[in-house]
Write a protein that holds these residues in place. Structure first.
Motif, PDB file in Angstrom:
ATOM      1  N   ASP A 529     -32.033   8.778 -24.234  1.00 24.07           N
ATOM      2  CA  ASP A 529     -32.706   8.886 -25.406  1.00 24.07           C
ATOM      3  C   ASP A 529     -31.702   9.299 -26.722  1.00 24.07           C
ATOM      4  O   ASP A 529     -31.555   8.744 -27.651  1.00 24.07           O
ATOM      5  CB  ASP A 529     -34.103   9.744 -25.425  1.00 24.07           C
ATOM      6  N   MET A 575     -36.256   3.400 -22.975  1.00 27.18           N
ATOM      7  CA  MET A 575     -36.035   1.998 -23.874  1.00 27.18           C
ATOM      8  C   MET A 575     -37.478   1.459 -24.299  1.00 27.18           C
ATOM      9  O   MET A 575     -37.530   0.921 -25.312  1.00 27.18           O
ATOM     10  CB  MET A 575     -36.247   0.962 -22.260  1.00 27.18           C
ATOM     11  N   TRP A 576     -38.595   1.861 -23.847  1.00 29.79           N
ATOM     12  CA  TRP A 576     -39.821   1.869 -24.653  1.00 29.79           C
ATOM     13  C   TRP A 576     -39.717   2.527 -26.182  1.00 29.79           C
ATOM     14  O   TRP A 576     -40.325   1.902 -26.920  1.00 29.79           O
ATOM     15  CB  TRP A 576     -41.115   2.194 -23.996  1.00 29.79           C
ATOM     16  N   LYS A 577     -39.425   3.866 -26.074  1.00 26.55           N
ATOM     17  CA  LYS A 577     -39.207   4.336 -27.405  1.00 26.55           C
ATOM     18  C   LYS A 577     -38.450   3.543 -28.196  1.00 26.55           C
ATOM     19  O   LYS A 577     -38.794   3.778 -29.357  1.00 26.55           O
ATOM     20  CB  LYS A 577     -38.931   5.697 -27.179  1.00 26.55           C
ATOM     21  N   HIS A 578     -37.456   3.169 -27.881  1.00 28.30           N
ATOM     22  CA  HIS A 578     -36.470   2.549 -28.751  1.00 28.30           C
ATOM     23  C   HIS A 578     -36.597   0.782 -28.687  1.00 28.30           C
ATOM     24  O   HIS A 578     -35.558   0.466 -29.055  1.00 28.30           O
ATOM     25  CB  HIS A 578     -35.124   2.958 -28.437  1.00 28.30           C
ATOM     26  N   ARG A 579     -37.590   0.552 -28.381  1.00 35.56           N
ATOM     27  CA  ARG A 579     -37.854  -1.066 -28.315  1.00 35.56           C
ATOM     28  C   ARG A 579     -37.634  -1.685 -30.015  1.00 35.56           C
ATOM     29  O   ARG A 579     -37.313  -2.959 -29.619  1.00 35.56           O
ATOM     30  CB  ARG A 579     -39.259  -1.413 -27.755  1.00 35.56           C
ATOM     31  N   HIS A 580     -37.875  -1.117 -31.000  1.00 35.83           N
ATOM     32  CA  HIS A 580     -37.807  -1.588 -32.197  1.00 35.83           C
ATOM     33  C   HIS A 580     -36.358  -1.970 -32.407  1.00 35.83           C
ATOM     34  O   HIS A 580     -35.983  -2.647 -33.291  1.00 35.83           O
ATOM     35  CB  HIS A 580     -38.342  -0.709 -33.117  1.00 35.83           C
ATOM     36  N   LEU A 582     -34.594  -3.944 -31.018  1.00 31.55           N
ATOM     37  CA  LEU A 582     -34.329  -5.305 -30.958  1.00 31.55           C
ATOM     38  C   LEU A 582     -34.390  -6.121 -32.142  1.00 31.55           C
ATOM     39  O   LEU A 582     -33.904  -7.134 -32.312  1.00 31.55           O
ATOM     40  CB  LEU A 582     -35.446  -6.020 -29.855  1.00 31.55           C
ATOM     41  N   GLY A 592     -29.867  -3.544 -29.082  1.00 28.93           N
ATOM     42  CA  GLY A 592     -30.996  -4.317 -28.907  1.00 28.93           C
ATOM     43  C   GLY A 592     -30.648  -5.778 -28.214  1.00 28.93           C
ATOM     44  O   GLY A 592     -31.495  -6.165 -27.427  1.00 28.93           O
ATOM     45  N   LEU A 596     -30.158  -3.244 -24.273  1.00 27.78           N
ATOM     46  CA  LEU A 596     -31.482  -3.009 -23.679  1.00 27.78           C
ATOM     47  C   LEU A 596     -31.960  -4.268 -22.624  1.00 27.78           C
ATOM     48  O   LEU A 596     -32.576  -4.075 -21.721  1.00 27.78           O
ATOM     49  CB  LEU A 596     -32.579  -3.131 -24.717  1.00 27.78           C
ATOM     50  N   ALA A 600     -32.876  -3.878 -18.998  1.00 26.84           N
ATOM     51  CA  ALA A 600     -34.165  -4.495 -18.521  1.00 26.84           C
ATOM     52  C   ALA A 600     -34.296  -5.383 -17.265  1.00 26.84           C
ATOM     53  O   ALA A 600     -34.957  -5.458 -16.221  1.00 26.84           O
ATOM     54  CB  ALA A 600     -34.978  -5.187 -19.427  1.00 26.84           C
TER      55      ALA A 600
END
Length: 709
Positions: A529, A575-580, A582, A592, A596, A600
């Motif tokens: 994170d 990964m979900w927290k920083h998905r933006h 992308l 991104g 990521l 994945a």
């Protein structure tokens, strides 16, 4: 803290996973049986002599080709003179059966088709066309099995499934039977005769042949025509094929045979009509039609699964090779960049603060602190933050009375809180974050911070090594660290998308940590994170291979599971927290676009498919030649060994642990992908995972101390 309170880990999914894998294996087994069809048939006992006919009554071997064996004494029938029953085996075939039907229709002839049940399920429309055009259908078993060499249960199943397949396709039930690999009554063997007697008990009438064209050998059109022509105007059952291989010669021979023999006064009809018997096709019961339909969908589904598995394996292989190629290219670039002689900036010698969060680290903390104090760095302070330990961790450090070492105590609040306490108390502008079980080499700190000579670098990852590698589990983790982690970090460095600086050894600019809000506490992978935050803030994150930290890896499978469960679950959280990211550009965009997706695919998606791949491997053991499997296995191991050897050489490690690599595929790999399964299920159901702390033994500290002594 409230975030560590969690419900019991989910377990029902293991039953569902096991059930799913059993069903997958069953489906693949069905597909293996169905697709393991013989390509054409030849006489199984032709030319075998008298011994082959032991147990076969002379009346049968010297009689006609149509045999009714459901009575005490066999009854045989022959076709009358100038009557020919053309029979075609191994179909229906989507290419050749329509051509055979076209020739028969053009010459107004009828025939009997002995169909393979599995192929009926694949092409029911062709079976219906055969009946619609006035032809007759018989059974050629479900998988083209040798009835004479099969156990009784297999014989019964072969015939029953074929009846069901034909019933589902046509609404009728077959009674005629031609066993695969058969020809004339004279070539009938004892086991084949016994199989035909048993089949008669379920209402089957055996049909052999007077004339075997051996068209499956493709001897040429004239030879096929000659073999199909009866002698002296006699009648005959003629054996030909409309499936199982290239039947171009059969079609051409048929187109020539029909007009020639019709001109000589022959008639072409079905077997039943030829012996003046009632039609062999009986109306099928509703239960047979329904079970046949279910069988067809099961077969088609199994075929679809097998195709999907082949595609999956192909994709995984391509991705694996592509990953290896990218890793090697990037590693070479990284090595040239960090090792080649070049003009260097002035060395970094500004003060450094080392922060050691410690919770119940009594087994290792003394060795950790001593290794830090012994660092060959001119200005260093060590801050040990005791996070409410109950084993006297802080007391051990205080009794050491080492210069430059401070101990801060706080109530237990978690590792991120302890790190943030140390960051606030640190006096230097460069901070090194170290786990409480980590031992540094004298030059580690110096080598680690030299990258900060580049003002664009915000954080640096060191090289983590497994110290307790004497046992098998330790060797496996050593290989994983060198191959999976450090090769990846070289690649991430070159691609500028480093997603994780390990908690065991990482250096940060103080201003960077303050700008991103310190070490985050809302995921279980605070190191991942934090690294992603640094990248998104526009800073470079690099890897320093020469900055080595020795750490204690889990010494039991249970401890390994707990550690990797937390890592995997925390990585997914990050990964979900920083998905933006992308949608971002710059350094964050590189994370991104590169980091990521890589995580994945290779840390989530492919491991989730691994159980199915193992089932597919078991399927291969059942249905593929062992020589092919051994060659494929050896090839994969060789590729892995070359990769591991290359990674070990890059890290200047001995090649000795390579011997344990094959064993790693049998236990360690399964544990790793099952961890991913558990983590994904935990995340999907919305459960919150507790902090999975590893019990330290001090073995690593002792090993490293002994090595340096």
């Amino acid at each position: 803290m409230a975030r560590h309170v969690a419900r019991r880990d989910p377990r029902a999914h293991w039953i569902l996973l096991l059930l799913g894998l059993v069903l997958l294996l069953a489906a693949l087994t069905l597909n293996g049986l169905v697709t393991g069809l013989a390509g054409g048939s030849g006489p199984a006992g032709g030319g075998a002599g008298a011994g082959a006919a032991a147990g076969v009554p002379k009346q049968v071997t010297s009689g006609g080709p149509v045999l009714r064996l459901d009575r005490p004494e066999p009854v045989d029938r022959t076709l009358p003179d100038r009557t020919i029953a053309l029979t075609f085996d191994d179909g229906p075939d989507p290419r050749w059966t329509p051509q055979v039907l076209d020739v028969l229709r053009r010459h107004r002839a009828h025939a009997t088709f002995f169909v393979v049940g599995a192929r009926v399920n694949e092409h029911p429309d062709l079976v219906r066309r055969i009946l619609d055009e006035g032809h007759e259908i018989g059974s050629h078993t479900f998988t083209h099995a040798d009835l004479g060499g099969a156990p009784q249960w297999r014989r019964d199943l072969e015939l029953s499934l074929t009846r069901k397949a034909v019933a589902a396709a046509t609404g009728r039930e077959v009674t005629l039977l031609r066993p695969p690999f058969s020809s004339s009554p004279q070539a009938l063997t004892g086991p084949e005769y016994a199989a035909l007697r048993a089949a008669a008990g379920s209402g089957h009438v055996a049909v052999l042949a007077d004339r075997d064209t051996k068209d499956w050998q493709r001897p040429g059109v004239p030879a096929i025509v000659e073999a199909a022509t009866p002698a002296k105007g006699r009648g005959a059952v003629v054996l030909m094929h409309d499936g199982g291989g290239d039947r171009a010669q059969t079609v051409a021979a048929l187109d020539r045979l029909l007009p020639e023999l019709t001109g000589q006064g022959y008639r072409f009809t079905t077997v039943s009509a030829g012996i003046d018997a009632p039609g062999s096709m009986l109306p099928a019961a509703a239960s047979s039609r329904w079970s046949g339909t279910a069988l067809r969908w099961a077969q088609l589904g199994a075929g679809g699964l097998a195709t999907a598995m082949n595609v999956l394996l192909g994709i995984a292989l391509v991705l694996g090779v592509a990953r290896l190629a990218v890793q090697v290219v990037c590693a070479q670039r990284h090595v040239r960049r960090v090792r080649r002689p070049k003009h260097r900036r002035p060395p970094v010698t500004v003060p450094v603060s080392v922060i050691v969060p410690a919770y119940n680290e009594a087994a290792n903390i003394a060795a950790t602190v001593r290794s830090l104090v012994a660092s060959a760095y001119p200005a260093l302070e060590v801050i040990v933050v005791d996070d409410g330990s109950t084993d006297g961790t802080a007391d051990i450090v205080e009794r050491m009375r080492l210069r430059g070492v401070r101990v801060l105590r706080q109530a237990n609040a978690g590792k991120p809180a302890a790190l943030n306490t140390g960051i606030r108390a640190a006096r230097a502008d460069l901070l090194v974050l170290v786990d409480g079980d980590t031992v540094f080499q004298p030059d580690t700190v110096y080598r680690l911070v030299q990258g900060f000579a580049d003002p664009t670098v915000g954080a640096i990852s060191g090289n983590t090594k497994v110290a307790n590698r004497r046992r098998l589990l330790g060797r496996w983790q050593h290989l994983e660290y060198v191959i999976g982690f450090n090769l990846d970090r070289r690649m991430y460095d070159v691609l500028e998308c480093m997603p994780t600086i390990p908690g065991a050894i990482g250096a940060f600019r103080r201003q960077v940590l303050l700008a991103v809000g310190g070490v985050p506490a809302d995921t279980l992978a605070e190191d991942t994170d934090l690294t992603m935050r640094v990248l998104r803030a526009g800073w470079r994150v690099v890897y320093e291979e020469a900055a080595i930290a020795w750490t204690e890896a889990p010494s039991s499978l249970r401890q390994l599971w707990r550690q990797r469960y937390r890592w995997c679950y925390g990585t997914m959280q990050a990964m979900w927290k920083h998905r933006h990211v992308l949608r971002e550009r710059g350094a964050g965009g590189k994370l991104g676009r590169r980091g990521l997706p890589y995580l994945a695919v290779f840390q989530l998606v492919l491991p989730l498919t691994a159980p199915a791949v193992d089932v597919f491997a078991l399927y291969g053991l059942l249905f593929l030649p062992w020589s092919s499997l051994a060659l494929a296995w050896a090839g994969l191991l060789l590729l892995q060994a070359l990769t591991a050897g290359y990674a070990l050489r890059l890290d200047r490690e001995r090649l000795g642990p390579l011997w344990s690599l094959p064993l790693q595929q049998l236990v360690y790999r399964q544990v790793m992908y099952l961890v991913v399964v558990q983590s994904v299920v935990t995340a999907v159901i919305g459960n919150r995972l507790r902090w999975q702390r590893m019990v330290r033994t001090g073995e690593a500290a002792a090993l490293v101390t002994g090595r340096s002594a």
